[in-house]
Design a protein around this motif. Structure first.
Motif, PDB file in Angstrom:
ATOM      1  N   GLY A 219      -7.236  10.293 -10.526  1.00  0.00           N
ATOM      2  CA  GLY A 219      -8.374  10.613 -11.380  1.00  0.00           C
ATOM      3  C   GLY A 219      -8.598  12.107 -11.507  1.00  0.00           C
ATOM      4  N   LEU A 220      -8.518  12.829 -10.396  1.00  0.00           N
ATOM      5  CA  LEU A 220      -8.751  14.273 -10.444  1.00  0.00           C
ATOM      6  C   LEU A 220      -7.605  14.982 -11.162  1.00  0.00           C
ATOM      7  N   ALA A 221      -6.362  14.461 -11.027  1.00  0.00           N
ATOM      8  CA  ALA A 221      -5.238  15.068 -11.747  1.00  0.00           C
ATOM      9  C   ALA A 221      -5.433  14.925 -13.254  1.00  0.00           C
ATOM     10  N   ILE A 222      -5.874  13.720 -13.695  1.00  0.00           N
ATOM     11  CA  ILE A 222      -6.136  13.512 -15.121  1.00  0.00           C
ATOM     12  C   ILE A 222      -7.251  14.437 -15.592  1.00  0.00           C
ATOM     13  N   LEU A 223      -8.284  14.555 -14.753  1.00  0.00           N
ATOM     14  CA  LEU A 223      -9.411  15.424 -15.088  1.00  0.00           C
ATOM     15  C   LEU A 223      -8.956  16.872 -15.292  1.00  0.00           C
ATOM     16  N   LEU A 224      -8.078  17.341 -14.396  1.00  0.00           N
ATOM     17  CA  LEU A 224      -7.560  18.706 -14.519  1.00  0.00           C
ATOM     18  C   LEU A 224      -6.779  18.871 -15.816  1.00  0.00           C
TER      19      LEU A 224
ATOM     20  N   ALA B  24      -7.226   3.300   1.313  1.00  0.00           N
ATOM     21  CA  ALA B  24      -5.970   3.777   0.720  1.00  0.00           C
ATOM     22  C   ALA B  24      -6.064   3.784  -0.801  1.00  0.00           C
ATOM     23  N   VAL B  25      -6.613   2.705  -1.372  1.00  0.00           N
ATOM     24  CA  VAL B  25      -6.747   2.628  -2.832  1.00  0.00           C
ATOM     25  C   VAL B  25      -7.695   3.721  -3.332  1.00  0.00           C
ATOM     26  N   ALA B  26      -8.780   3.976  -2.595  1.00  0.00           N
ATOM     27  CA  ALA B  26      -9.733   4.998  -3.019  1.00  0.00           C
ATOM     28  C   ALA B  26      -9.087   6.375  -3.004  1.00  0.00           C
ATOM     29  N   ALA B  27      -8.252   6.642  -1.984  1.00  0.00           N
ATOM     30  CA  ALA B  27      -7.576   7.941  -1.926  1.00  0.00           C
ATOM     31  C   ALA B  27      -6.636   8.101  -3.113  1.00  0.00           C
ATOM     32  N   ALA B  28      -5.877   7.025  -3.432  1.00  0.00           N
ATOM     33  CA  ALA B  28      -4.963   7.083  -4.572  1.00  0.00           C
ATOM     34  C   ALA B  28      -5.740   7.286  -5.870  1.00  0.00           C
ATOM     35  N   GLU B  29      -6.860   6.550  -6.005  1.00  0.00           N
ATOM     36  CA  GLU B  29      -7.677   6.662  -7.218  1.00  0.00           C
ATOM     37  C   GLU B  29      -8.216   8.084  -7.387  1.00  0.00           C
ATOM     38  N   ALA B  30      -8.686   8.676  -6.293  1.00  0.00           N
ATOM     39  CA  ALA B  30      -9.232  10.029  -6.372  1.00  0.00           C
ATOM     40  C   ALA B  30      -8.143  11.018  -6.777  1.00  0.00           C
TER      41      ALA B  30
ATOM     42  N   THR C 120       0.825  -1.207   0.000  1.00  0.00           N
ATOM     43  CA  THR C 120       0.000   0.000   0.000  1.00  0.00           C
ATOM     44  C   THR C 120       0.859   1.256   0.000  1.00  0.00           C
ATOM     45  N   SER C 121       1.961   1.212   0.772  1.00  0.00           N
ATOM     46  CA  SER C 121       2.834   2.392   0.804  1.00  0.00           C
ATOM     47  C   SER C 121       3.424   2.640  -0.582  1.00  0.00           C
ATOM     48  N   LEU C 122       3.786   1.536  -1.277  1.00  0.00           N
ATOM     49  CA  LEU C 122       4.303   1.669  -2.645  1.00  0.00           C
ATOM     50  C   LEU C 122       3.235   2.261  -3.566  1.00  0.00           C
ATOM     51  N   LEU C 123       1.992   1.766  -3.416  1.00  0.00           N
ATOM     52  CA  LEU C 123       0.876   2.267  -4.229  1.00  0.00           C
ATOM     53  C   LEU C 123       0.686   3.762  -4.026  1.00  0.00           C
TER      54      LEU C 123
ATOM     55  N   VAL D 169       3.429   5.703  -5.808  1.00  0.00           N
ATOM     56  CA  VAL D 169       3.174   5.752  -7.246  1.00  0.00           C
ATOM     57  C   VAL D 169       2.053   6.742  -7.551  1.00  0.00           C
ATOM     58  N   ALA D 170       0.999   6.727  -6.712  1.00  0.00           N
ATOM     59  CA  ALA D 170      -0.142   7.615  -6.948  1.00  0.00           C
ATOM     60  C   ALA D 170       0.281   9.077  -6.829  1.00  0.00           C
ATOM     61  N   ILE D 171       1.139   9.384  -5.843  1.00  0.00           N
ATOM     62  CA  ILE D 171       1.591  10.768  -5.679  1.00  0.00           C
ATOM     63  C   ILE D 171       2.340  11.219  -6.931  1.00  0.00           C
ATOM     64  N   VAL D 172       3.308  10.386  -7.380  1.00  0.00           N
ATOM     65  CA  VAL D 172       4.093  10.746  -8.564  1.00  0.00           C
ATOM     66  C   VAL D 172       3.187  10.882  -9.777  1.00  0.00           C
ATOM     67  N   ALA D 173       2.254   9.909  -9.942  1.00  0.00           N
ATOM     68  CA  ALA D 173       1.361   9.940 -11.103  1.00  0.00           C
ATOM     69  C   ALA D 173       0.473  11.183 -11.077  1.00  0.00           C
TER      70      ALA D 173
END
Lengths: 173, 124
Positions: free
Chosen positions: B85-90, B76-82, A154-157, A160-164
């Protein structure tokens, strides 16, 4: 007491969810979603998941929804950008099909589970009163015990999400 | 009538249905993302319901906490997805000035109508 809390909070969660789908302006939808998240946090507390109820308020109703509201206000959509409401046959059909599927699912859950006939699943116990259920201590024991590897993933995810998110927000698609 | 596992599961199913209808019917990408959050919350809800009312007698609290940890991962996955997703939207909004998902047809079969600020061909 539990029934009362369940029905009141459940009705609030459903109303918030409906508001998300029905509101024309996404900002009103976001406000409905925040209400829905708070009601769900209350239901999580009723379920004995005290840590998850706190996380629901902090992460969902707090961080994620701040992000949503921030982006909605940044875009500042005007009426012509929201587009005229368009109701097509395909949309009505898709919504009706999903609604029928949902009703079938709810009916199956409500009337098949408590029957307890052979081969059907029934809860064998209610753990809510067990000592330590849903506390930080017990959830932490599970998270850093058998679930340690997924936790590190999860920490890795998140990294990655921050960078993406940074890369995607800076680019022009 | 006391509230038990079926009631919680039914409420979660209703929330999931509302979210899925929002994903399919609404055209505003922001509303679609919020509907997805609603569906993820319904999934979380079932995890927590089954953690309190387990279907097997073995394991006790220590085993049930697995459901809470799974719900934590979903958050955690939902926070990453949001965030993504919002960055792509912008990024899309900056060029296309739209958030309607049916107007974003770059990857569809038919070539889209040229946009005003489209650079010379060959950049895509």
């Amino acid at each position: 007491m539990e029934s009362l809390l369940f029905y009141v909070l459940g009705a609030l969660a459903l109303a918030g969810g409906l508001f998300v789908v029905l509101a024309r302006n996404p900002l009103y939808g976001a406000l409905g979603l925040i209400g829905s998240f708070f009601a769900l946090a209350g239901i999580y507390a009723v379920l004995g998941a005290h840590l998850l109820a706190a996380l629901q308020v902090l992460v969902y109703a707090g961080a994620v929804m701040v992000l949503f509201v921030f982006v909605i206000m940044l875009l500042n959509l005007r009426d012509e950008e929201l587009g005229a409401p368009r109701i097509t046959l395909a949309k009505v059909g898709a919504a009706a099909a999903l609604a029928v599927g949902g009703v079938v699912l709810i009916a199956k859950v409500l009337w098949k589970l408590p029957g307890g006939a052979a081969g059907q699943v029934v809860p064998v116990q209610d753990l809510a009163a067990s000592p330590g259920f849903g506390t930080v201590r017990e959830v932490g024991r599970a998270m850093f015990g058998p679930w340690l590897l997924p936790f590190e993933m999860t920490s890795l995810l998140l990294l990655v999400a921050i960078v993406a998110a940074v890369v995607a927000a800076r680019s022009r698609l | 009538m006391t509230v038990s596992l079926p009631h919680y599961l039914a409420l979660a199913a209703a929330l999931f249905t509302i979210g899925s209808i929002g994903v399919v019917v609404r055209r505003n990408a922001l509303t679609v993302l919020m509907s997805i959050e609603l569906m993820l919350n319904a999934a979380n809800f079932t995890f927590l319901a089954f953690a309190r009312f387990p279907l097997s007698a073995s394991g006790g609290v220590a085993r049930a906490m697995g459901g809470h940890v799974a719900a934590f991962f979903v958050i955690a996955v939902a926070a990453a997805e949001a965030a993504v997703g919002l960055a792509i939207l912008l990024a899309v909004f900056r060029r296309r000035v739209t958030t309607q998902v049916d107007e974003l047809t770059l990857l569809a079969d038919a070539p889209p109508a040229p946009y005003d600020d489209e650079p010379a061909a060959g950049t895509h």
